[in-house]
Design a protein around this motif. Structure first.
Motif, PDB file in Angstrom:
ATOM      1  N   ARG A 160     -11.828  -8.414   4.252  1.00 17.19           N
ATOM      2  CA  ARG A 160     -11.956  -7.686   2.902  1.00 17.19           C
ATOM      3  C   ARG A 160     -11.238  -8.709   2.131  1.00 17.19           C
ATOM      4  N   THR A 161     -11.400  -9.132   1.238  1.00 12.18           N
ATOM      5  CA  THR A 161     -10.397  -9.761   0.010  1.00 12.18           C
ATOM      6  C   THR A 161      -9.749  -9.211  -1.189  1.00 12.18           C
ATOM      7  N   TYR A 162      -8.020  -9.207  -1.170  1.00 13.27           N
ATOM      8  CA  TYR A 162      -7.560  -8.078  -1.849  1.00 13.27           C
ATOM      9  C   TYR A 162      -7.279  -8.854  -3.597  1.00 13.27           C
ATOM     10  N   ASP A 163      -7.973  -8.325  -4.179  1.00 15.12           N
ATOM     11  CA  ASP A 163      -7.745  -8.398  -6.171  1.00 15.12           C
ATOM     12  C   ASP A 163      -7.139  -8.026  -6.894  1.00 15.12           C
ATOM     13  N   ALA A 191     -10.564 -22.015   5.158  1.00 14.45           N
ATOM     14  CA  ALA A 191      -9.374 -21.129   5.560  1.00 14.45           C
ATOM     15  C   ALA A 191     -10.482 -19.882   4.937  1.00 14.45           C
ATOM     16  N   GLY A 192     -10.599 -19.361   3.908  1.00 17.37           N
ATOM     17  CA  GLY A 192     -10.730 -18.665   2.710  1.00 17.37           C
ATOM     18  C   GLY A 192      -9.798 -18.137   2.259  1.00 17.37           C
ATOM     19  N   ARG A 193      -9.484 -17.162   2.433  1.00 16.33           N
ATOM     20  CA  ARG A 193      -8.823 -16.088   2.284  1.00 16.33           C
ATOM     21  C   ARG A 193      -9.100 -14.371   2.101  1.00 16.33           C
ATOM     22  N   GLU A 213       0.846  -1.440  -0.490  1.00 16.75           N
ATOM     23  CA  GLU A 213      -0.131  -0.012  -0.023  1.00 16.75           C
ATOM     24  C   GLU A 213       0.543   1.277  -0.074  1.00 16.75           C
ATOM     25  N   LYS A 214       2.358   1.088   0.684  1.00 16.54           N
ATOM     26  CA  LYS A 214       2.915   2.425   0.584  1.00 16.54           C
ATOM     27  C   LYS A 214       3.532   2.169  -0.402  1.00 16.54           C
ATOM     28  N   SER A 215       4.029   1.341  -1.269  1.00 17.84           N
ATOM     29  CA  SER A 215       4.769   1.692  -2.378  1.00 17.84           C
ATOM     30  C   SER A 215       3.991   1.378  -3.676  1.00 17.84           C
ATOM     31  N   ASP A 216       2.218   1.946  -3.243  1.00 14.52           N
ATOM     32  CA  ASP A 216       1.531   1.769  -4.242  1.00 14.52           C
ATOM     33  C   ASP A 216       2.034   0.226  -5.284  1.00 14.52           C
ATOM     34  N   VAL A 217       2.008  -0.173  -5.162  1.00 10.46           N
ATOM     35  CA  VAL A 217       1.402  -1.734  -5.181  1.00 10.46           C
ATOM     36  C   VAL A 217       0.337  -2.399  -5.459  1.00 10.46           C
ATOM     37  N   ALA A 218      -0.181  -3.003  -7.298  1.00  8.99           N
ATOM     38  CA  ALA A 218      -1.136  -3.737  -6.329  1.00  8.99           C
ATOM     39  C   ALA A 218      -0.550  -5.025  -5.356  1.00  8.99           C
ATOM     40  N   PHE A 219      -1.786  -5.316  -4.742  1.00  2.59           N
ATOM     41  CA  PHE A 219      -1.891  -6.605  -4.174  1.00  2.59           C
ATOM     42  C   PHE A 219      -2.494  -7.186  -3.694  1.00  2.59           C
ATOM     43  N   PHE A 220      -2.473  -8.803  -4.166  1.00  5.01           N
ATOM     44  CA  PHE A 220      -3.811  -9.463  -4.484  1.00  5.01           C
ATOM     45  C   PHE A 220      -3.213 -10.866  -3.237  1.00  5.01           C
ATOM     46  N   PHE A 221      -4.582 -11.296  -2.143  1.00  7.11           N
ATOM     47  CA  PHE A 221      -4.080 -12.331  -1.510  1.00  7.11           C
ATOM     48  C   PHE A 221      -4.824 -13.814  -1.898  1.00  7.11           C
TER      49      PHE A 221
END
Length: 231
Positions: free
Chosen positions: A217-220, A210-212, A191-199
């Motif tokens: 929330r989900t991160y897509d 266990a889910g995601r 988030e700080k580096s403005d990089v897309a994050f996918f969990f």
């Protein structure tokens, strides 16, 4: 969509311990699938090179889910053939992932990096974070990190020129645990580096249960996809 012009591999770091591809190769061999007659030995498949030309609609393609394109036993000439196919099909996005970042760096200037080739390295713990430096030095247009299975913390990542980070926990019969603070720390770094994050997943013996969900929330997130019509 997966595309496997090569198959087979061998273990080089802790993330390989419960290799999905190795297990699947044994199953496919037992089923009599000719492509896997040699089980998990490294093999190239010329016949697979034509497959992307047959797809009618644009696709996101994971390249070599059953291998590592930059394995030392895969000749440079065959790697060039795989890249030529990706170069010829700009209507598809090809995601290539390797643990052999040193060979990737060694060869990257001899390969044609069109916009639709996304290059990534696997980084499962702090011992292999040097793979990121090799990736950063390549000519790939889109660069990503697969922090999966995440089996240790990764503080203060250098995300310079990194476009996408994927995080996931290990699944299977004996999964190694992934701590929530490791995931949250990486998400905050992105988030700080403005990089897309996918969990991708928490993992565990029952990854579906266990889910995601992370932070409720989900991160897509993904990098922007730039597609062109085939030439």
């Amino acid at each position: 969509m997966t595309w496997n012009p090569t198959t087979g591999c061998d273990k080089i770091s802790a993330g390989c311990k419960y290799c999905y591809a190795e297990i699947m190769s044994k199953r496919l061999q037992a089923m009599g699938v000719d492509k896997y007659k040699d089980n998990f030995e490294v093999r190239t498949h010329e016949s697979a090179l034509n497959i992307p030309y047959t797809w009618k609609h644009s696709k996101i393609v994971f390249v070599n889910s059953m291998s590592d394109l930059f394995h030392k036993d895969i000749p440079l000439e065959f790697i060039k053939k795989v890249f030529a196919v990706m170069n010829d099909n700009p209507q598809h996005v090809f995601q290539v992932l390797t643990k052999r970042a040193d060979r990737l760096f060694e060869l990257h200037k001899q390969l044609k990096w069109t916009h639709n080739i996304w290059m990534g390295v696997s980084v499962e713990n702090d011992k292999v974070r040097h793979r990121i430096e090799y990736l950063q030095k390549t000519k790939a247009r889109v660069k990503f990190l697969s922090l999966e299975p995440l089996i240790g913390p990764l503080h203060k990542l250098d995300l310079t020129e990194i476009d996408w980070v994927i995080v996931g926990g290990e699944s299977g019969h004996k999964p190694r645990p992934m701590k929530s603070e490791w995931v949250l720390d990486i998400q905050e770094q992105c988030e700080k580096s403005d990089v897309a994050f996918f969990f991708k997943q928490w993992g565990g013996k029952n990854k579906k249960a266990a889910g995601r969900i992370l932070n409720g929330r989900t991160y897509d997130e993904m990098p922007e996809i730039e597609l062109q019509h085939s030439v």
